[in-house]
Scaffold this motif. Structure first.
Motif, PDB file in Angstrom:
ATOM      1  N   VAL A   1       7.660  -2.605  -5.971  1.00  0.00           N
ATOM      2  CA  VAL A   1       7.239  -3.829  -6.654  1.00  0.00           C
ATOM      3  C   VAL A   1       5.745  -3.729  -6.965  1.00  0.00           C
ATOM      4  CG1 VAL A   1       9.026  -5.227  -5.539  1.00  0.00           C
ATOM      5  CG2 VAL A   1       6.762  -5.031  -4.466  1.00  0.00           C
ATOM      6  N   GLY A   2       5.267  -4.687  -7.726  1.00  0.00           N
ATOM      7  CA  GLY A   2       3.863  -4.678  -8.117  1.00  0.00           C
ATOM      8  C   GLY A   2       2.923  -4.999  -6.969  1.00  0.00           C
ATOM      9  N   ALA A   3       1.652  -4.855  -7.264  1.00  0.00           N
ATOM     10  CA  ALA A   3       0.617  -5.086  -6.255  1.00  0.00           C
ATOM     11  C   ALA A   3       0.587  -6.557  -5.835  1.00  0.00           C
ATOM     12  CB  ALA A   3      -0.745  -4.677  -6.806  1.00  0.00           C
ATOM     13  N   VAL A   4       0.141  -6.777  -4.619  1.00  0.00           N
ATOM     14  CA  VAL A   4      -0.047  -8.146  -4.134  1.00  0.00           C
ATOM     15  C   VAL A   4      -1.339  -8.702  -4.731  1.00  0.00           C
ATOM     16  CG1 VAL A   4      -0.549  -9.563  -2.098  1.00  0.00           C
ATOM     17  CG2 VAL A   4       1.223  -7.789  -1.993  1.00  0.00           C
ATOM     18  N   GLU A   5      -1.229  -9.891  -5.355  1.00  0.00           N
ATOM     19  CA  GLU A   5      -2.391 -10.540  -5.957  1.00  0.00           C
ATOM     20  C   GLU A   5      -2.927 -11.675  -5.094  1.00  0.00           C
ATOM     21  OE1 GLU A   5      -4.172  -9.832  -8.847  1.00  0.00           O
ATOM     22  OE2 GLU A   5      -3.042  -7.968  -8.652  1.00  0.00           O
ATOM     23  N   SER A   6      -2.018 -12.413  -4.450  1.00  0.00           N
ATOM     24  CA  SER A   6      -2.462 -13.551  -3.649  1.00  0.00           C
ATOM     25  C   SER A   6      -1.309 -14.033  -2.778  1.00  0.00           C
ATOM     26  CB  SER A   6      -2.949 -14.688  -4.557  1.00  0.00           C
ATOM     27  OG  SER A   6      -1.890 -15.159  -5.375  1.00  0.00           O
ATOM     28  N   PHE A   7      -1.630 -15.026  -1.956  1.00  0.00           N
ATOM     29  CA  PHE A   7      -0.625 -15.708  -1.141  1.00  0.00           C
ATOM     30  C   PHE A   7      -0.647 -17.178  -1.528  1.00  0.00           C
ATOM     31  CE2 PHE A   7      -1.459 -11.850   1.084  1.00  0.00           C
ATOM     32  CZ  PHE A   7      -0.312 -11.549   1.797  1.00  0.00           C
TER      33      PHE A   7
ATOM     34  N   ARG B   1      15.892  -5.449   4.133  1.00  0.00           N
ATOM     35  CA  ARG B   1      15.387  -5.143   2.797  1.00  0.00           C
ATOM     36  C   ARG B   1      13.959  -4.651   2.938  1.00  0.00           C
ATOM     37  NH1 ARG B   1      15.097  -9.420  -2.363  1.00  0.00           N
ATOM     38  NH2 ARG B   1      14.644  -7.837  -3.976  1.00  0.00           N
ATOM     39  N   VAL B   2      13.624  -3.613   2.179  1.00  0.00           N
ATOM     40  CA  VAL B   2      12.275  -3.058   2.243  1.00  0.00           C
ATOM     41  C   VAL B   2      11.721  -2.962   0.831  1.00  0.00           C
ATOM     42  CG1 VAL B   2      10.817  -1.131   2.951  1.00  0.00           C
ATOM     43  CG2 VAL B   2      12.858  -1.702   4.288  1.00  0.00           C
ATOM     44  N   ARG B   3      10.565  -3.593   0.611  1.00  0.00           N
ATOM     45  CA  ARG B   3       9.866  -3.472  -0.666  1.00  0.00           C
ATOM     46  C   ARG B   3       8.492  -2.857  -0.418  1.00  0.00           C
ATOM     47  NH1 ARG B   3      11.572  -9.432  -2.932  1.00  0.00           N
ATOM     48  NH2 ARG B   3      11.466  -9.860  -0.694  1.00  0.00           N
ATOM     49  N   LEU B   4       8.069  -2.019  -1.339  1.00  0.00           N
ATOM     50  CA  LEU B   4       6.772  -1.356  -1.236  1.00  0.00           C
ATOM     51  C   LEU B   4       5.916  -1.786  -2.415  1.00  0.00           C
ATOM     52  CD1 LEU B   4       4.938   0.759   0.150  1.00  0.00           C
ATOM     53  CD2 LEU B   4       6.055   2.514  -1.253  1.00  0.00           C
ATOM     54  N   ALA B   5       4.832  -2.495  -2.132  1.00  0.00           N
ATOM     55  CA  ALA B   5       3.942  -2.988  -3.183  1.00  0.00           C
ATOM     56  C   ALA B   5       2.941  -1.899  -3.556  1.00  0.00           C
ATOM     57  CB  ALA B   5       3.213  -4.240  -2.707  1.00  0.00           C
ATOM     58  N   VAL B   6       2.913  -1.560  -4.853  1.00  0.00           N
ATOM     59  CA  VAL B   6       2.103  -0.441  -5.332  1.00  0.00           C
ATOM     60  C   VAL B   6       1.120  -0.927  -6.388  1.00  0.00           C
ATOM     61  CG1 VAL B   6       2.159   1.809  -6.477  1.00  0.00           C
ATOM     62  CG2 VAL B   6       3.991   1.169  -4.891  1.00  0.00           C
TER      63      VAL B   6
ATOM     64  N   ILE C   1       3.657  -6.058   6.040  1.00  0.00           N
ATOM     65  CA  ILE C   1       2.877  -5.037   6.744  1.00  0.00           C
ATOM     66  C   ILE C   1       1.861  -4.481   5.757  1.00  0.00           C
ATOM     67  CG2 ILE C   1       2.923  -2.810   7.929  1.00  0.00           C
ATOM     68  CD1 ILE C   1       5.817  -3.427   8.729  1.00  0.00           C
ATOM     69  N   ALA C   2       0.587  -4.664   6.063  1.00  0.00           N
ATOM     70  CA  ALA C   2      -0.488  -4.247   5.160  1.00  0.00           C
ATOM     71  C   ALA C   2      -0.959  -2.841   5.518  1.00  0.00           C
ATOM     72  CB  ALA C   2      -1.648  -5.230   5.228  1.00  0.00           C
ATOM     73  N   ALA C   3      -0.506  -1.868   4.746  1.00  0.00           N
ATOM     74  CA  ALA C   3      -0.973  -0.484   4.912  1.00  0.00           C
ATOM     75  C   ALA C   3      -2.142  -0.283   3.959  1.00  0.00           C
ATOM     76  CB  ALA C   3       0.154   0.496   4.621  1.00  0.00           C
ATOM     77  N   THR C   4      -3.200  -1.012   4.233  1.00  0.00           N
ATOM     78  CA  THR C   4      -4.325  -1.129   3.301  1.00  0.00           C
ATOM     79  C   THR C   4      -5.561  -0.362   3.754  1.00  0.00           C
ATOM     80  OG1 THR C   4      -4.701  -3.292   4.363  1.00  0.00           O
ATOM     81  CG2 THR C   4      -3.601  -3.289   2.224  1.00  0.00           C
ATOM     82  N   GLY C   5      -5.371   0.575   4.655  1.00  0.00           N
ATOM     83  CA  GLY C   5      -6.435   1.498   4.993  1.00  0.00           C
ATOM     84  C   GLY C   5      -7.373   1.028   6.083  1.00  0.00           C
ATOM     85  N   TYR C   6      -8.444   1.810   6.220  1.00  0.00           N
ATOM     86  CA  TYR C   6      -9.407   1.606   7.294  1.00  0.00           C
ATOM     87  C   TYR C   6     -10.825   1.727   6.737  1.00  0.00           C
ATOM     88  CZ  TYR C   6      -5.468   2.432  10.463  1.00  0.00           C
ATOM     89  OH  TYR C   6      -4.261   2.362  11.126  1.00  0.00           O
ATOM     90  N   ARG C   7     -11.761   1.250   7.500  1.00  0.00           N
ATOM     91  CA  ARG C   7     -13.165   1.423   7.180  1.00  0.00           C
ATOM     92  C   ARG C   7     -13.810   2.306   8.243  1.00  0.00           C
ATOM     93  NH1 ARG C   7     -11.657   0.186   3.030  1.00  0.00           N
ATOM     94  NH2 ARG C   7     -12.140  -1.621   1.735  1.00  0.00           N
ATOM     95  N   ARG C   8     -14.834   3.047   7.846  1.00  0.00           N
ATOM     96  CA  ARG C   8     -15.527   3.912   8.796  1.00  0.00           C
ATOM     97  C   ARG C   8     -16.387   3.100   9.768  1.00  0.00           C
ATOM     98  NH1 ARG C   8     -11.898   5.245   6.411  1.00  0.00           N
ATOM     99  NH2 ARG C   8     -12.568   5.182   4.268  1.00  0.00           N
TER     100      ARG C   8
ATOM    101  N   GLY D   1       0.818  -1.207   0.000  1.00  0.00           N
ATOM    102  CA  GLY D   1       0.000   0.000   0.000  1.00  0.00           C
ATOM    103  C   GLY D   1       0.851   1.257   0.000  1.00  0.00           C
ATOM    104  N   ALA D   2       0.630   2.108  -1.023  1.00  0.00           N
ATOM    105  CA  ALA D   2       1.484   3.288  -1.194  1.00  0.00           C
ATOM    106  C   ALA D   2       0.751   4.580  -0.869  1.00  0.00           C
ATOM    107  CB  ALA D   2       2.025   3.336  -2.615  1.00  0.00           C
ATOM    108  N   GLY D   3      -0.092   4.560   0.164  1.00  0.00           N
ATOM    109  CA  GLY D   3      -0.643   5.801   0.683  1.00  0.00           C
ATOM    110  C   GLY D   3       0.348   6.439   1.634  1.00  0.00           C
ATOM    111  N   ASN D   4      -0.077   7.454   2.350  1.00  0.00           N
ATOM    112  CA  ASN D   4       0.832   8.135   3.270  1.00  0.00           C
ATOM    113  C   ASN D   4       1.369   7.193   4.340  1.00  0.00           C
ATOM    114  OD1 ASN D   4       1.272  11.158   2.896  1.00  0.00           O
ATOM    115  ND2 ASN D   4      -0.921  10.987   2.509  1.00  0.00           N
TER     116      ASN D   4
END
Length: 392
Positions: A289-295, A198-203, A314-321, A179-182
């Motif tokens: 790196v590319g987006a995560v599609e599956s495990f 090593r650090v990879r950021l999936a976008v 680490i899933a920086a995949t946001g929140y729900r209200r 997740g490439a948000g803030n």
């Protein structure tokens, strides 16, 4: 129970949530002589700020982030640290002598039998009656974890970004941030600076990246100036600004977005404010790196078919209200589960029900919460002055 001069029972206004938005509304109401009771499900105000990662600082300036009736201290500096935000909220509640009840969670809000008041179902079987209700449970309420295929059998180290505090636990490890948000961008930079191996950021969608400040001019002030201008004009200006201030990172996997900055904002995607990501990407400390599609077993499968085996994800995949259970039955939410109206406006189906803090404006969340608080308090005070409707 005593009545108001216009025949209404003198119920308090209930504010659900003891974060910045809820405290600001309560203070603004109190200043107008309206009793407000803040209901906070945790044991202290500012619960979400207490749980954020240590590195976090406001992306908005101290001078434009104060709530009504109490500026932030100059000693906090221009970009206020997370811990100082918590201290400020504690001081704010104390200075305004706010009536706050902690450890009480509201599960449902509905109309009372009189057709005007509100009935709140709360912890321990409590039934609370309020003349109005302000929902301020927060933009980042419930962590969201996508249901990737294979996730249920993945045995690796996987955590939502809400659980991340600092890089100490990731020293020397191979970490994938999704997740490439803030939040994702800042955690990736924090890990790179804090000793991760090593650090990879999936976008999935390339973000717009802006400097937090350019030549001393904060991005927030630009956001305030342009937010009411035509979208196409702001998109053009944003493109020019980014080309002048942000290097081209295409060869590192972050090409410039092909959609306008403000067009994205209108869709709910806030630009990433750079607090170390650009330098980390340029020097190779953060790999895109590319987006995560599956495990797949112990592996993570990316959009291009690549299989990687990080030590931690680490899933920086946001929140729900997460408002559906609270007010979803009232018909006041849109198709994405957000309040259909907010601020001083109340839904036509539910007059007296207010929402604050459910947008993420480029002009600054805390600034808009402060403005909303004053407007909501004025609207509630005005409504309280109107005569009650005659009983049917």
């Amino acid at each position: 129970m005593a009545n108001t001069p216009h025949g209404r029972p003198n119920h308090p206004v209930y504010v659900i949530g003891g974060g910045p938005g809820g405290l600001a509304v309560a203070a603004a109401l109190s200043a107008r002589g309206v009793r407000a009771v803040v209901l906070e499900k945790s044991d202290a105000v500012g619960a979400s700020w207490r749980g954020h990662y240590d590195r976090l600082r406001l992306h908005t300036t101290r001078r434009l982030s104060g709530l009504p009736g109490l500026p932030m201290p100059r000693s906090f500096g221009r970009w206020v640290a997370r811990a100082d935000v918590v201290r400020y909220l504690e001081k704010y509640a104390e200075a305004h002598e706010l009536e706050i009840v902690t450890g009480v969670e509201v599960s449902r809000v509905e109309r009372a039998e009189d057709g005007e008041s509100w009935l709140l179902h709360a912890t321990g079987g409590r039934l609370l009656t309020g003349r109005a209700v302000v929902v301020a449970t927060g933009y980042n309420h419930t962590p969201h974890m996508p249901q990737w295929p294979g996730l249920d059998t993945y045995g690796g180290d996987l955590a939502h970004a809400s659980a991340y505090r600092d890089p100490a636990a990731y020293q020397g490890r191979d970490v994938l941030v999704v997740g490439a948000g803030n939040t994702g961008a800042e955690i990736a930079a924090d890990l790179a600076e804090g000793g991760a191996g090593r650090v990879r950021l999936a976008v999935r969608t390339v973000p717009h990246i802006v400097r937090r400040s350019t030549a001393g001019w904060p991005a927030q002030r630009t956001g305030i100036l342009v937010r009411r201008l035509p979208v196409r004009l702001v998109d053009k200006a944003g493109e020019l600004m980014c080309r002048l201030s942000v290097p081209d990172l295409a060869r590192h996997g972050l090409p410039r977005p092909d959609t306008g900055l403000y067009s994205r904002v209108r869709e709910g995607a806030i630009p990433v404010q750079d607090v170390g990501l650009i330098d980390a990407v340029r020097r190779g400390a953060v790999e895109i790196v590319g987006a995560v599609e599956s495990f797949d077993g112990g592996k993570v499968v990316l959009a291009d078919g690549t299989r990687i085996t990080p030590d931690a994800v680490i899933a920086a995949t946001g929140y729900r209200r997460a408002l559906e259970g609270l007010v979803g039955h009232l018909g006041v939410l849109d198709e994405r589960g957000r309040p259909a109206v907010h601020g001083a406006r109340t839904p036509r189906e539910a007059p007296g029900l207010y929402f604050t803090g459910f947008t993420n404006p480029i002009s600054g969340m805390l600034r808009e919460l402060a403005i909303d608080a004053e407007r909501i308090a004025r609207a509630i005070r005005k409504a309280s002055a109107r005569p009650a409707r005659p009983a049917r």
